[in-house]
Design an enzyme around this catalytic site. Structure first.
Site, mmCIF file in Angstrom:
data_model
loop_
_atom_site.group_PDB
_atom_site.id
_atom_site.type_symbol
_atom_site.label_atom_id
_atom_site.label_comp_id
_atom_site.label_asym_id
_atom_site.label_seq_id
_atom_site.Cartn_x
_atom_site.Cartn_y
_atom_site.Cartn_z
ATOM 1 N N ARG A 74 -12.315 6.422 9.377
ATOM 2 C CA ARG A 74 -11.046 5.835 9.831
ATOM 3 C C ARG A 74 -11.090 5.532 11.329
ATOM 4 O O ARG A 74 -10.055 5.381 11.973
ATOM 5 C CB ARG A 74 -9.892 6.779 9.502
ATOM 6 C CG ARG A 74 -9.649 6.932 7.986
ATOM 7 C CD ARG A 74 -8.261 7.428 7.694
ATOM 8 N NE ARG A 74 -8.017 7.696 6.282
ATOM 9 C CZ ARG A 74 -7.599 6.781 5.404
ATOM 10 N NH1 ARG A 74 -7.398 5.543 5.789
ATOM 11 N NH2 ARG A 74 -7.381 7.126 4.139
ATOM 12 N N ASP A 75 -12.296 5.439 11.899
ATOM 13 C CA ASP A 75 -12.420 5.179 13.348
ATOM 14 C C ASP A 75 -11.920 3.795 13.731
ATOM 15 O O ASP A 75 -12.168 2.813 13.023
ATOM 16 C CB ASP A 75 -13.891 5.289 13.765
ATOM 17 C CG ASP A 75 -14.338 6.729 13.817
ATOM 18 O OD1 ASP A 75 -13.776 7.487 14.622
ATOM 19 O OD2 ASP A 75 -15.239 7.091 13.030
ATOM 20 N N GLY A 110 -8.326 -1.648 4.615
ATOM 21 C CA GLY A 110 -6.891 -1.728 4.379
ATOM 22 C C GLY A 110 -6.150 -2.288 5.590
ATOM 23 O O GLY A 110 -6.746 -2.964 6.434
ATOM 24 N N THR A 113 -7.632 -1.526 9.022
ATOM 25 C CA THR A 113 -8.879 -2.270 9.264
ATOM 26 C C THR A 113 -8.579 -3.719 9.644
ATOM 27 O O THR A 113 -9.230 -4.299 10.520
ATOM 28 C CB THR A 113 -9.764 -2.222 7.997
ATOM 29 O OG1 THR A 113 -10.000 -0.858 7.678
ATOM 30 C CG2 THR A 113 -11.075 -2.951 8.198
ATOM 31 N N ASP A 135 -3.579 1.302 -2.382
ATOM 32 C CA ASP A 135 -2.122 1.257 -2.171
ATOM 33 C C ASP A 135 -1.518 -0.121 -2.452
ATOM 34 O O ASP A 135 -0.299 -0.238 -2.597
ATOM 35 C CB ASP A 135 -1.780 1.649 -0.723
ATOM 36 C CG ASP A 135 -2.330 3.006 -0.353
ATOM 37 O OD1 ASP A 135 -2.533 3.819 -1.271
ATOM 38 O OD2 ASP A 135 -2.576 3.258 0.843
ATOM 39 N N MET A 177 -0.538 8.646 -5.273
ATOM 40 C CA MET A 177 -0.770 8.129 -3.907
ATOM 41 C C MET A 177 -0.068 6.783 -3.699
ATOM 42 O O MET A 177 0.646 6.314 -4.575
ATOM 43 C CB MET A 177 -2.259 7.984 -3.651
ATOM 44 C CG MET A 177 -2.940 9.246 -3.168
ATOM 45 S SD MET A 177 -4.654 8.890 -2.724
ATOM 46 C CE MET A 177 -5.125 10.467 -1.997
ATOM 47 N N GLU A 230 3.826 9.449 -3.224
ATOM 48 C CA GLU A 230 3.690 10.433 -2.138
ATOM 49 C C GLU A 230 4.630 10.128 -0.971
ATOM 50 O O GLU A 230 5.007 11.012 -0.216
ATOM 51 C CB GLU A 230 2.233 10.508 -1.653
ATOM 52 C CG GLU A 230 1.710 9.209 -1.074
ATOM 53 C CD GLU A 230 0.270 9.287 -0.580
ATOM 54 O OE1 GLU A 230 -0.300 10.377 -0.497
ATOM 55 O OE2 GLU A 230 -0.292 8.211 -0.273
ATOM 56 N N ARG A 291 6.578 21.788 -13.878
ATOM 57 C CA ARG A 291 5.222 21.913 -13.344
ATOM 58 C C ARG A 291 4.930 20.689 -12.471
ATOM 59 O O ARG A 291 5.505 19.616 -12.688
ATOM 60 C CB ARG A 291 4.192 21.958 -14.477
ATOM 61 C CG ARG A 291 4.225 23.225 -15.296
ATOM 62 C CD ARG A 291 3.691 24.410 -14.499
ATOM 63 N NE ARG A 291 3.564 25.591 -15.326
ATOM 64 C CZ ARG A 291 4.526 26.503 -15.503
ATOM 65 N NH1 ARG A 291 5.703 26.329 -14.907
ATOM 66 N NH2 ARG A 291 4.317 27.561 -16.241
HETATM 67 O O1 F6P Z 1 -4.765 4.397 1.879
HETATM 68 C C1 F6P Z 1 -5.366 4.977 0.797
HETATM 69 C C2 F6P Z 1 -4.936 6.411 0.646
HETATM 70 O O2 F6P Z 1 -5.591 6.955 -0.489
HETATM 71 C C3 F6P Z 1 -3.433 6.638 0.544
HETATM 72 O O3 F6P Z 1 -2.932 6.390 -0.730
HETATM 73 C C4 F6P Z 1 -3.330 8.074 0.992
HETATM 74 O O4 F6P Z 1 -2.079 8.307 1.575
HETATM 75 C C5 F6P Z 1 -4.411 8.198 2.014
HETATM 76 O O5 F6P Z 1 -5.328 7.157 1.780
HETATM 77 C C6 F6P Z 1 -5.161 9.510 2.002
HETATM 78 O O6 F6P Z 1 -6.029 9.521 3.060
HETATM 79 P P1 F6P Z 1 -7.244 10.507 3.237
HETATM 80 O O7 F6P Z 1 -8.332 10.089 2.309
HETATM 81 O O8 F6P Z 1 -7.637 10.332 4.660
HETATM 82 O O9 F6P Z 1 -6.758 11.865 2.897
#
Ligand code: F6P
Length: 373
Positions: A74-75, A110, A113, A135, A177, A230, A291
């Site tokens: 993610r740099d 994404g 980027t 996403d 997610m 999420e 649950r």
């Molecule tokens: O952007 C993709 C994603 O999987 C999101 O759905 C999620 O919030 C995030 O990346 C999780 O990031 P990481 O892999 O850094 O935990």
């Protein structure tokens, strides 16, 4: 003269990246006689000059593989962690681009980027990007690489949760997610037949959710599947966030601005990612055993779906055509059955959220799904 192109994958991985690298590489080597190198681990590898030659042997047998053979990170070029300090490494990246005599660099990633790539366009580099994220939140493209596979995984999970929820007469809350958007949770919830779907675009009221579950019970259905994005947020949370945003908008006082920005972060933390609390509260209000299942990174792993392989091959090969025609500063987007070039400035800074009138929302309401309103 044969063109030299570089390829990197950046941000969270997603199924279909290797299929896209294959599409780019095979079209570039076979059809245009280009030379292709991959940079490892996203922009960090470009900065550190860590490369691999993408020759035909590396491009073979990878269409079915999940993840990315190039590795990712993610740099960001302009904010790279170097020995614990965030440093702007853009100049080094520009230098390395020229060191490798690149005619173009393809960045697969994404929203983040796309932004980072645009910053490099502003530095004069020839960049083409591809939209990749489970996403599905990138603007100006019908869909993104990885979304379809993640959707399939989430639906499969909901299908399996149904039988156990049904057998035990339980509420099962499943966290899906999607970062700040509800595409994945909504798509999976509708196709998996979830009874409740909570997404960030429609703030929820937990009492209404509980009431919809109780109503199912009264109708003889003593189990419920609750699909929660999420990023889902309660009506109370969004109200507080909006109030703070309005205050921020109305002030010019620097101290106040800092205070309000900190408050916004705090509120965000307080009101999002509350799936555990949702499960607990629903159990308390309804008296039904609950649950929680968090699908997490399972949704990003494994073999890409046929739709993602097709999309990756379509966009990857189209991207090489654009490079051959020297069209740069663009994202190669999915449109209908084809691919179109969208200027990066139109893509960046926009999060594609689920519109209120989206057909998936409309149809969810028609089949009686509670959306938490
Ligand atoms: O952007 C993709 C994603 O999987 C999101 O759905 C999620 O919030 C995030 O990346 C999780 O990031 P990481 O892999 O850094 O935990």
């Amino acid at each position: 003269m044969a063109k030299h192109i570089g390829v990197l994958t950046s941000g969270g991985d997603s199924p279909g990246l290797n299929a896209a690298i294959r599409g780019i590489g095979k079209a570039a080597l076979g059809d245009y006689d280009m030379q292709v190198i991959g940079f490892l681990d996203g922009f960090r590898g470009l900065m550190e000059n860590r490369t691999t030659i993408l020759d035909s042997s590396k491009l073979s047998g990878i269409i079915t593989l999940g993840g990315t053979l190039l590795g990712t990170s993610r740099d960001k070029p302009h904010k790279m962690n170097i020995g614990g300090k965030l440093i702007d490494m853009t100049d080094v990246i520009v230098e390395n681009f020229h060191y490798h005599h690149l005619d173009a660099l393809v960045c697969l990633g994404g929203g983040g980027t796309q932004k980072n790539a645009f910053k490099l366009v502003e530095k004069g580099l020839n960049i083409v990007t591809l939209p990749k994220t489970i996403d599905n939140d990138i603007a100006c493209t019908d869909t993104t690489l990885g979304f379809d596979t993640a959707l399939g995984i989430a639906v499969n999970a909901i299908d399996r949760l149904h039988s156990t929820a049904h057998s035990h007469h339980r509420i099962i809350v499943v966290e899906i997610m999607g970062h700040r958007t509800g595409w994945l949770a909504l798509g999976a919830g509708v196709s998996g037949g979830a009874d409740v779907i909570l997404i960030p675009e429609i703030p929820y009221n937990i009492d209404n959710v509980a009431e919809s579950i109780l109503e199912r019970s009264r109708g003889g259905k003593n189990f419920s599947i609750v699909a929660v994005a999420e990023g889902a947020i309660s009506q109370e949370g969004i109200k507080k966030i909006e109030e703070t945003k309005n205050k921020l908008h109305d002030t010019e006082d620097k101290k106040e601005i800092l205070k309000l920005k900190a408050k916004l972060k705090e509120l965000d933390k307080k009101y999002t990612g509350k799936t555990t609390e949702i499960a607990r509260t629903l159990e308390k209000i309804t008296g039904l055993e609950s649950r929680l299942t968090i699908l997490g990174h399972l949704q990003r792993g494994g073999t890409p779906s046929p739709a993602d392989r097709l999309l990756a091959t379509r966009l990857g090969t189209a991207c090489v055509e654009y490079i051959q025609n020297e069209q740069f500063g663009i994202m190669v987007a999915a449109k209908g059955d084809g691919a179109v070039a969208v200027p990066l400035e139109k893509v960046i800074g926009i999060r594609k959220t689920v519109p209120a009138d989206h057909p998936w929302i409309k149809s969810a309401r028609y089949v009686g799904t509670c959306l938490g309103e």
